[in-house]
Design an enzyme around this catalytic site. Structure first.
Site: not given
Ligand code: FRU
Length: 720
Positions: A291-292, A359-360, A420, A469
């Site tokens: 993902n991100d 996480f990100s 986060r 986020e």
């Molecule tokens: C956004 C998110 C972030 C988090 C990450 C976790 O897509 O929810 O806020 O850090 O993905 O994978």
């Protein structure tokens, strides 16, 4: 030839049979084979008035129960609730065994054992998210401490919604446990990788690798116990020669560990990037979920002496290396020299501990070594990243080897709060570091700004409400004028506001409403730190672009250059696919300066899978202009000035009376940049395999095409 690895032992952890007389038959408390619940009492609707005969209407196939009947609280669906209570019985064996499946919610979808009105044992199914399995598995309790007591069982379903049900069968008192114990396998690591078989949707196993009793990896995996859907891998290079123990809890068949295979290559290395639906010029991970984008940074230090004019460009990303769905968050890593051709590297950031996911976050080059992370003899400038360690807070890591490995700053976490996704940037005017980070309260979603002289000690500066986020914060010239700039505050949903940022506070100047640049399958974008030539290059996650049947899932969107331009509606952000993508172009097919008559398709002679199309058209009498890419239409509704593609319909004003589209078709997606990039759209498509056609059409009248250029594109996985 030497054995390539040594199987030291397969300990299938024998059941803890301790009985003096293990030949005694089980005492069956209930097998639910009768036409009613016998002495058991059902309250509510979930359990009906008799045991179920297998799967209930609307339920996935239930398996693993014995005989014909079982307890299945899906009677009336997930929203039905109730309890089912046994008559009292005496505990006269050391173990209780039962089959259980369904929802995994403590206290809500469970089987309880009560003594003297108190719950003394409880068990649930395993499923908490979409997917999962309706298979029942053996579970149970050691009840030696309750010997001789009178007890009752209660099956509870007080949960509504997904997996709000519980399945139970064959409750027995026994001399031995049937609960699958931990399976362990030991391997001497003579190869870099271990390949692990995955069956998406299968039961999740918590797997742990230990070396000399120390945990080196721990993660959830849907370990295939039969035929795998695909293979994932764990890179154990730094442990070569050591003896690794693989521990897995609760496998129905501990032999599933036998399938784990050492290798010097990643799975299917020869077929890599040639898989049927593999995107050919969008970044995807070799295996698993992404993902991100995280830690986007140009490492200009890496250019020195190596002949790269712009250094090495890093893309880190949220990554589940062990499954097709989100989970086990790591930072995956890839680099490129040109924003087009990517090489994937080993995982950059492993989770600190199981459940404490990475996480990100973002990365910068600390050019002046303000943090003192550059040790003597290591290359300048050090790269510093900030990420959310879900169990600790915002953490700082640094790399002295060009982003390959990262060391934790000893003072972590540097910011502790409810939030986060830290975004680091150097604020030149106030000569300090800034962290823009998502922070939430009970009824509040905000971006907080913290400042620091050295990336280590942080001071809260201010808060901007109304953003979710993954914040991003950067300054851009308006209409290319370096003396006239605005700051952009931007969050995961691709919505932004414009204003001034003084190093501590963001002063919004673009009014109460946010503006949107991207539409469709696009989320959590980030811009590169340290990009040369004042470029502001952004990459987003193509959220929800899925690849069923493939060993990977989700993709990054194309890198774009962001600019601010004055429009009749005010200053807006524009996105243009980076010019570097032109290196993928094959010979141009040019249909410019023609009239597009209704019923005619000038592109009918073209066929292929990967395309870039540039179109500039005066609609004239046309009511609709359509580009058709392997069966997926991109339509311009002239009267409403709307661009329509898949799930997206968005306003796209004509520019100088012209419709301008710049379109990219890859294996799994279409991106459309409309109005010179005022509107950007990313949508997932899995085109029909048999359809390789392109089309352009005008309806309701003729349109005039000033530009219609079509470029078949080459794969970016073939190195130039
Ligand atoms: C956004 C998110 C972030 C988090 C990450 C976790 O897509 O929810 O806020 O850090 O993905 O994978």
């Amino acid at each position: 030839m030497l054995a390539t690895f040594a199987l030291i032992g397969l300990l299938t952890a024998s059941p803890a049979a301790t009985a003096e007389d293990s030949t005694r038959p089980d005492v069956v408390i209930a097998d639910f084979e009768g036409d009613d619940y016998g002495g058991w009492k059902a309250d509510g609707h979930a359990f009906g008035d008799r045991p179920a005969r297998g799967t209930l209407p609307g339920q996935m196939e239930v398996s693993g129960y014995l005989g014909r009947g079982l307890v299945n609280s899906f009677n009336g669906g997930d929203d039905a609730t109730g309890t089912l209570t046994s008559p009292p019985f005496r505990i006269d064996r050391p173990y209780v065994n039962f089959l259980i499946g369904g929802g995994g919610f403590d206290g809500e979808t469970c089987l309880n054992l009560s003594v003297d009105g108190r719950t003394v044992r409880t068990a649930t199914g395993k499923n908490r998210e979409g997917g999962g399995t309706e298979a029942l598995r053996w579970d149970g309790w050691d009840v030696k401490d309750l010997a001789g007591k009178e007890a009752t069982f209660q099956v509870v379903d007080c949960r509504k919604g997904g997996w709000g049900h519980i399945n139970v069968d064959q409750i027995v008192l026994a001399d031995a446990s049937r609960k699958p114990a931990e399976a362990v396998r030991a391997i001497v690591l003579n190869h870099r990788y271990l390949h692990l078989p995955v069956h998406t949707g299968g039961p999740k196993t918590r797997m742990k690798f230990t070396i000399d009793g120390q945990t080196v990896r721990e993660f959830d995996i849907e370990l295939a116990e039969g035929k795998p859907d695909f293979w994932v891998f764990s890179d154990l290079k730094s442990y070569e020669g050591r003896t690794l123990k693989i521990h897995a809890g609760e496998l129905a068949d501990p032999k599933a560990l036998d399938a784990i295979t050492p290798s010097d290559e990643v799975p299917d290395a020869a077929g890599m990037y040639k898989e049927k639906h593999r995107p050919q010029f969008h970044f995807t991970s070799r295996r698993g979920w992404l993902n991100d984008p995280n830690g986007l940074v140009f490492d200009l230090g890496a250019a020195q002496g190596q002949g790269f004019d712009r250094g090495v460009i890093h893309l880190f990303y949220q990554h589940n290396p062990y499954g097709w769905n989100w989970g086990n968050m790591h930072w995956g890593h890839a680099t490129t020299l040109d924003l087009v051709h990517w090489s994937e590297f080993p995982i950059a950031i492993y989770p600190h501990a199981y459940g404490d996911w990475a996480f990100s976050g973002s990365a910068v080059a600390d050019v002046d070594n303000t943090g003192g992370f550059q040790k003597r003899g290591t290359p300048a400038p050090p790269l510093v990243a900030a990420y959310t360690s879900t169990g600790r807070g915002e953490c700082i890591v640094f790399s002295s080897d060009r982003g390959q490995t990262w060391t934790e700053y000893k003072g972590n976490p540097v910011v502790k709060h409810n939030g986060r996704d830290p975004r680091l940037l150097w604020h030149a005017a106030s000569k300090q570091w800034v962290m823009a980070v998502y922070d939430e309260g009970e009824k509040r979603q905000s971006i907080d700004f913290h400042t620091s002289p050295d990336l280590k000690t942080w001071t809260f500066a201010s808060r901007l409400d109304g953003f979710f986020e993954c914040p991003d914060l950067f300054e851009l010239p308006v209409d290319g004028d370096p003396n006239k700039t605005l700051w952009v505050i931007y969050a995961a949903d691709a919505k932004y506001k414009l204003g001034r940022f003084d190093g501590k506070t963001f002063h919004v100047e673009s009014g109460p409403d946010k503006h949107t640049l991207w539409h469709g399958n696009f989320y959590a974008a980030q811009t590169f730190s340290e990009a040369p030539n004042s470029r502001r290059i952004q990459i987003g996650w193509g959220q929800g672009i899925t690849f069923p049947g493939m060993p990977f899932n989700q993709q990054m969107a194309l890198p774009v250059d962001l600019t601010l331009r004055t429009t009749p509606d005010g200053v807006r952000m524009f996105a243009a696919p980076v010019a570097e993508l032109q290196s993928l172009r094959d010979a141009k097919h040019d249909f410019s300066n023609t009239t597009l008559e209704p019923g005619k398709n000038p592109l009918s002679g073209l066929s292929g899978d990967l395309f870039e199309v540039k179109l500039a058209a005066k609609p004239g009498a046309a009511e609709e202009i359509e580009l058709n890419l392997r069966g997926t239409p991109v339509i311009y509704d002239v009267r409403r000035q709307d661009l329509v593609c898949k799930q997206i319909r968005t306003f796209l004003p004509l520019v100088d009376g012209e419709l301008r589209l710049h379109v990219f078709l890859d294996k799994g997606s279409i991106e459309v940049f409309g109005g010179d990039g005022r509107v950007a759209v990313s949508v997932g498509v899995i085109p029909d395999d048999a359809n390789h056609a392109l089309g352009v059409a005008s309806r309701g009248g003729a349109a005039s095409l000033r530009t219609l250029e079509v470029y078949p594109l080459r794969s970016a996985w073939i190195k130039p």
